[in-house]
Design a protein around this motif. Structure first.
Motif: not given
Length: 337
Positions: A125-134
């Motif tokens: 969830x945090x990765x998607x909110x922070x722009x990490x779309x790997x």
């Protein structure tokens, strides 16, 4: 000039002057980092916890039916049960958005029935909110296309703009996620995605949850959503040696007044709930999604018992024994005269 024409010409002059003098419309207030969110619940008769979903809403529905949480029409039938989903709803599967929508609806239905849904923050969830779309799959990305009126630029993945808007602080899913906790305590149990390391800041859950969420808000100091020792990422109780990690776990449980910790994040490859530290740590990421084997499992805490719920039936797990009171020393026998 006729009076009516005079009035019309006067208005034509007056309106621009009034518009020029009017104050400019205020920009919407920036999203505020809430200081406190509900994080502690007591007197709950039944708790069901489910691990990582990873974009597989069909597997999520199946395990919720297995646990008696929803019916065949996907409606809440859990009554006063508290359902905990320990994070990692998105990534690796195409049905992330449908899984979000399901849990958002069940939150309201559970509240109306006297229950609760706790959708905890996970590292994905945090990765998607922070722009990490790997780890965002192409189908998953495309499912968010309607969240932005702006067309994707040539060469970018379909749905990229919609995904960015959806996960923004004002977006449909970002706004929902930023108001969720990373760690909750229900009765005597802590629930978290990765694990609560002994070095996290704050003396209570409110401070800990704020530390995690502050990474989502501009102008805040670095927080726990990115920190590898933060509760979304820490794997010490899943992978560490029990002799070394045991004292740390004991200290954290004592710090937050809990008896055990329930975690997702680290997949148990045998598809079963894993018990460590004599029942003080329960690992519930069993590989629920199809990409991980579709191993349906949920954890149930009810009436002092801890059960793993599987397709083949429930299995009672080892529980943390409350230390017995030390026996009083026997009174000395009277000496014979």
């Amino acid at each position: 000039m006729a009076p009516s024409l005079l009035r019309s010409s006067s208005l034509l002059v007056l309106v621009p002057l009034l518009l020029a003098a009017a104050p400019a419309p205020k920009a919407p207030a920036p999203p505020r980092l809430e200081d406190t969110l509900p994080d502690t619940f007591s007197g709950v008769e039944r708790v069901v916890a489910v691990g990582d979903v990873h974009g597989d809403v069909d597997a999520l529905k199946e395990v919720l039916r297995l646990a008696g949480i929803i019916d065949a029409k996907d409606r809440w039938i859990g009554g006063k049960t508290h359902l905990v989903q320990t994070g990692d709803i998105p990534d690796r599967g195409d049905q992330t958005r449908a899984a979000f929508d399901l849990l958002m609806r069940l939150e309201q239905e559970a509240l109306a029935a006297g229950g609760r849904v706790h959708a905890l923050l996970g590292n994905h969830e945090a990765m998607n909110m922070l722009g990490d779309l790997r780890y965002v799959s192409p189908g998953e990305m495309a499912s968010f296309a309607d969240q932005s009126p702006e067309a994707d630029s040539a060469g970018s993945p379909p749905g990229l703009n919609g995904h960015r808007v959806a996960y923004s602080l004002q977006g449909r899913y970002g706004q929902w996620l930023r108001r969720h906790a990373a760690v909750v305590r229900i009765n005597d149990t802590l629930f978290v995605h990765g694990g609560v390391a002994p070095g996290v800041p704050g003396t209570d859950l409110s401070a800990l949850n704020r530390w995690v969420r502050q990474d989502f808000f501009p102008g805040q100091p670095p927080g726990g959503a990115r920190n590898p020792q933060g509760p979304l990422w820490f794997r010490g109780y899943a992978l560490g040696e029990e002799q070394e990690a045991g004292p740390a776990l004991d200290a954290v449980l004592q710090r937050y007044g809990a008896r055990r910790m329930v975690m997702g994040h680290t997949t148990n490859r045998d598809g079963k709930v894993k018990v460590r530290f004599n029942g003080k740590a329960l690992l519930i990421d069993t590989g629920l999604s199809t990409g991980y084997g579709r191993n349906l499992a949920a954890l149930e805490l009810r009436g002092g018992k801890v059960n793993a719920l599987y397709r083949e039936g429930p299995v009672t797990l080892a529980t943390v024994e409350t230390p017995a009171a030390a026996p009083r020393p026997a009174a000395p026998k009277p000496r014979k005269k």
